[in-house]
Motif scaffolding. Structure first.
Motif, PDB file in Angstrom:
ATOM      1  N   SER A  81       0.857  -1.186   0.000  1.00  9.34           N
ATOM      2  CA  SER A  81       0.000   0.000   0.000  1.00  9.34           C
ATOM      3  C   SER A  81       0.891   1.233   0.000  1.00  9.34           C
ATOM      4  O   SER A  81       2.015   1.206   0.512  1.00  9.34           O
ATOM      5  N   LEU A  82       0.382   2.283  -0.600  1.00 14.01           N
ATOM      6  CA  LEU A  82       1.112   3.549  -0.703  1.00 14.01           C
ATOM      7  C   LEU A  82       0.288   4.635  -0.039  1.00 14.01           C
ATOM      8  O   LEU A  82      -0.934   4.692  -0.212  1.00 14.01           O
ATOM      9  N   ARG A  83       0.978   5.484   0.727  1.00 14.18           N
ATOM     10  CA  ARG A  83       0.282   6.527   1.482  1.00 14.18           C
ATOM     11  C   ARG A  83       1.023   7.854   1.343  1.00 14.18           C
ATOM     12  O   ARG A  83       2.248   7.889   1.456  1.00 14.18           O
ATOM     13  N   ALA A  84       0.270   8.903   1.121  1.00 11.67           N
ATOM     14  CA  ALA A  84       0.857  10.236   1.079  1.00 11.67           C
ATOM     15  C   ALA A  84       0.986  10.748   2.511  1.00 11.67           C
ATOM     16  O   ALA A  84       0.077  10.571   3.324  1.00 11.67           O
ATOM     17  N   GLY A  85       2.129  11.348   2.815  1.00  8.05           N
ATOM     18  CA  GLY A  85       2.331  11.885   4.153  1.00  8.05           C
ATOM     19  C   GLY A  85       3.700  12.517   4.302  1.00  8.05           C
ATOM     20  O   GLY A  85       4.550  12.408   3.415  1.00  8.05           O
ATOM     21  N   ASP A  86       3.893  13.159   5.410  1.00  6.05           N
ATOM     22  CA  ASP A  86       5.143  13.833   5.755  1.00  6.05           C
ATOM     23  C   ASP A  86       5.858  13.001   6.810  1.00  6.05           C
ATOM     24  O   ASP A  86       5.235  12.590   7.798  1.00  6.05           O
TER      25      ASP A  86
END
Length: 197
Positions: free
Chosen positions: A91-96
Protein backbone atom coordinates in the motif's frame (compact mmCIF):
# COMPACT_ATOMS: atom_id res chain seq x y z
CA UNK A 1 19.08 19.12 -2.86
CA UNK A 2 16.06 19.80 -4.98
CA UNK A 3 15.00 23.43 -5.24
CA UNK A 4 11.37 22.33 -4.82
CA UNK A 5 11.93 19.90 -1.96
CA UNK A 6 9.98 21.85 0.63
CA UNK A 7 6.41 21.13 -0.54
CA UNK A 8 4.35 18.24 -1.87
CA UNK A 9 3.50 20.39 -4.90
CA UNK A 10 7.19 20.99 -5.60
CA UNK A 11 7.94 17.27 -5.39
CA UNK A 12 4.95 16.49 -7.61
CA UNK A 13 6.26 18.90 -10.23
CA UNK A 14 9.66 17.22 -10.20
CA UNK A 15 8.29 13.67 -10.39
CA UNK A 16 5.93 14.62 -13.22
CA UNK A 17 8.90 16.15 -15.11
CA UNK A 18 10.95 12.95 -14.66
CA UNK A 19 13.56 14.68 -12.48
CA UNK A 20 14.04 11.57 -10.32
CA UNK A 21 13.97 8.92 -13.08
CA UNK A 22 17.77 8.55 -12.81
CA UNK A 23 17.24 6.68 -9.53
CA UNK A 24 16.30 3.64 -11.65
CA UNK A 25 19.79 3.54 -13.21
CA UNK A 26 22.20 0.67 -12.62
CA UNK A 27 24.76 2.78 -10.69
CA UNK A 28 22.03 3.59 -8.14
CA UNK A 29 21.22 -0.09 -7.51
CA UNK A 30 23.99 -1.00 -5.06
CA UNK A 31 22.33 0.59 -2.06
CA UNK A 32 19.04 -1.15 -2.81
CA UNK A 33 20.89 -4.47 -2.90
CA UNK A 34 22.51 -3.82 0.47
CA UNK A 35 19.18 -2.85 2.04
CA UNK A 36 17.52 -5.96 0.58
CA UNK A 37 20.20 -8.26 1.95
CA UNK A 38 20.13 -6.56 5.35
CA UNK A 39 16.38 -7.15 5.60
CA UNK A 40 16.68 -10.71 4.34
CA UNK A 41 19.52 -11.68 6.69
CA UNK A 42 17.80 -10.12 9.72
CA UNK A 43 14.49 -11.85 8.89
CA UNK A 44 12.87 -8.43 8.51
CA UNK A 45 11.02 -8.84 5.20
CA UNK A 46 7.62 -9.49 6.82
CA UNK A 47 6.40 -5.89 7.15
CA UNK A 48 8.49 -3.10 5.63
CA UNK A 49 7.75 0.62 5.99
CA UNK A 50 9.60 2.72 3.38
CA UNK A 51 9.72 6.40 4.39
CA UNK A 52 10.14 8.66 1.37
CA UNK A 53 9.40 5.81 -1.03
CA UNK A 54 9.06 7.99 -4.12
CA UNK A 55 8.14 5.84 -7.12
CA UNK A 56 8.41 2.63 -5.08
CA UNK A 57 11.88 1.65 -6.27
CA UNK A 58 12.71 -0.18 -3.05
CA UNK A 59 9.48 -2.16 -3.39
CA UNK A 60 10.54 -3.17 -6.92
CA UNK A 61 13.81 -4.54 -5.51
CA UNK A 62 12.29 -6.21 -2.43
CA UNK A 63 9.33 -7.84 -4.18
CA UNK A 64 11.44 -10.52 -5.96
CA UNK A 65 13.30 -11.09 -2.67
CA UNK A 66 10.06 -12.06 -0.93
CA UNK A 67 8.79 -9.01 0.95
CA UNK A 68 5.49 -10.07 2.50
CA UNK A 69 3.94 -6.67 3.22
CA UNK A 70 5.17 -3.27 2.10
CA UNK A 71 3.94 0.19 3.05
CA UNK A 72 5.45 3.10 1.13
CA UNK A 73 4.98 6.67 2.32
CA UNK A 74 5.95 9.81 0.43
CA UNK A 75 5.21 13.52 0.54
CA UNK A 76 4.49 13.51 -3.21
CA UNK A 77 1.17 12.03 -4.36
CA UNK A 78 2.48 12.21 -7.98
CA UNK A 79 5.36 9.86 -7.13
CA UNK A 80 2.92 7.37 -5.64
CA UNK A 81 0.87 7.44 -8.85
CA UNK A 82 3.99 6.42 -10.81
CA UNK A 83 4.70 3.48 -8.47
CA UNK A 84 3.69 0.05 -9.71
CA UNK A 85 2.95 -2.15 -6.70
CA UNK A 86 0.90 -5.28 -6.11
CA UNK A 87 -2.03 -4.14 -3.94
CA UNK A 88 -2.25 -7.64 -2.45
CA UNK A 89 0.98 -7.01 -0.53
CA UNK A 90 1.67 -3.28 -0.84
CA UNK A 91 0.00 0.00 0.00
CA UNK A 92 1.11 3.55 -0.70
CA UNK A 93 0.28 6.53 1.48
CA UNK A 94 0.86 10.24 1.08
CA UNK A 95 2.33 11.88 4.15
CA UNK A 96 5.14 13.83 5.76
CA UNK A 97 7.88 11.90 7.57
CA UNK A 98 7.70 14.36 10.47
CA UNK A 99 4.03 13.64 11.18
CA UNK A 100 3.18 10.30 9.52
CA UNK A 101 1.36 7.80 11.72
CA UNK A 102 0.78 4.16 10.73
CA UNK A 103 -2.70 2.72 10.98
CA UNK A 104 -3.83 1.82 14.48
CA UNK A 105 -1.99 -1.27 15.76
CA UNK A 106 0.28 -1.39 12.70
CA UNK A 107 3.92 -2.26 13.36
CA UNK A 108 6.84 -3.15 11.11
CA UNK A 109 9.74 -5.58 11.10
CA UNK A 110 11.81 -2.98 9.21
CA UNK A 111 11.63 0.76 8.61
CA UNK A 112 13.75 2.16 5.78
CA UNK A 113 14.91 5.76 5.38
CA UNK A 114 16.48 5.72 1.91
CA UNK A 115 17.69 9.14 0.72
CA UNK A 116 15.02 11.05 2.63
CA UNK A 117 16.64 12.21 5.88
CA UNK A 118 18.48 15.05 4.12
CA UNK A 119 15.12 16.82 4.21
CA UNK A 120 14.90 16.74 8.00
CA UNK A 121 16.46 19.39 10.23
CA UNK A 122 17.09 16.73 12.87
CA UNK A 123 17.35 13.29 11.23
CA UNK A 124 18.03 11.55 14.55
CA UNK A 125 14.78 12.89 16.01
CA UNK A 126 12.86 11.72 12.93
CA UNK A 127 14.35 8.23 13.17
CA UNK A 128 13.66 8.05 16.91
CA UNK A 129 9.99 8.94 16.46
CA UNK A 130 9.55 5.75 14.39
CA UNK A 131 10.90 3.37 17.06
CA UNK A 132 7.41 2.78 18.57
CA UNK A 133 6.26 1.55 15.15
CA UNK A 134 8.81 -1.29 15.13
CA UNK A 135 7.97 -4.85 16.09
CA UNK A 136 10.15 -6.58 18.67
CA UNK A 137 13.58 -7.17 17.10
CA UNK A 138 12.74 -4.78 14.24
CA UNK A 139 15.48 -2.92 12.37
CA UNK A 140 15.92 0.51 10.84
CA UNK A 141 17.91 0.92 7.61
CA UNK A 142 19.47 4.31 6.89
CA UNK A 143 20.92 5.44 3.56
CA UNK A 144 22.10 8.98 2.87
CA UNK A 145 23.87 10.49 -0.11
CA UNK A 146 27.25 11.88 1.03
CA UNK A 147 28.53 14.73 -1.18
CA UNK A 148 32.24 14.90 -1.99
CA UNK A 149 32.53 18.13 0.03
CA UNK A 150 33.12 17.13 3.68
CA UNK A 151 31.83 20.50 4.94
CA UNK A 152 28.48 20.22 3.11
CA UNK A 153 25.21 20.47 5.00
CA UNK A 154 24.35 16.90 3.99
CA UNK A 155 27.56 15.56 5.52
CA UNK A 156 26.90 17.53 8.71
CA UNK A 157 23.44 15.90 8.95
CA UNK A 158 25.01 12.46 8.39
CA UNK A 159 27.58 13.12 11.12
CA UNK A 160 24.83 14.13 13.58
CA UNK A 161 22.75 11.05 12.74
CA UNK A 162 25.75 8.70 12.96
CA UNK A 163 26.72 10.26 16.32
CA UNK A 164 23.17 9.77 17.63
CA UNK A 165 22.92 6.16 16.44
CA UNK A 166 26.37 5.38 17.84
CA UNK A 167 24.96 5.82 21.36
CA UNK A 168 25.06 2.14 22.41
CA UNK A 169 22.67 2.79 25.28
CA UNK A 170 19.96 3.49 22.66
CA UNK A 171 21.09 1.77 19.46
CA UNK A 172 22.77 -1.43 18.37
CA UNK A 173 24.65 -0.79 15.11
CA UNK A 174 24.32 -4.02 13.13
CA UNK A 175 26.19 -2.84 10.03
CA UNK A 176 27.76 0.31 8.64
CA UNK A 177 28.81 1.09 5.06
CA UNK A 178 30.42 3.76 2.99
CA UNK A 179 29.26 2.77 -0.50
CA UNK A 180 31.13 4.35 -3.42
CA UNK A 181 29.99 4.31 -7.05
CA UNK A 182 33.09 4.95 -9.12
CA UNK A 183 30.88 5.16 -12.23
CA UNK A 184 28.95 8.12 -10.79
CA UNK A 185 31.62 9.38 -8.40
CA UNK A 186 29.00 9.28 -5.66
CA UNK A 187 29.17 8.02 -2.08
CA UNK A 188 26.38 6.91 0.24
CA UNK A 189 26.58 6.36 3.97
CA UNK A 190 24.47 3.41 5.08
CA UNK A 191 23.75 2.00 8.49
CA UNK A 192 21.53 -0.73 9.89
CA UNK A 193 20.44 -0.15 13.48
CA UNK A 194 18.22 -1.75 16.05
CA UNK A 195 16.89 0.07 19.12
CA UNK A 196 18.15 -1.16 22.45
CA UNK A 197 15.20 -2.31 24.51
Amino acid sequence: MSKNASTAEGWDEEYEAGRWAFLRSLPESGRYGIIGMWLTLTNSMDEVLDIGCGEGLLYERLQPMGVKRYVGMDLSPASLEIADVDPAIASLRAGDMHTFEPNEGEQFSAIVFNEVLHFAEDPAAVVSRYVPFLKKDGVIALSMYAPNKPESGANKLIAKLWDATSDNSKWDVLDDYRLQSDKKNVTWRMRLVKPVV
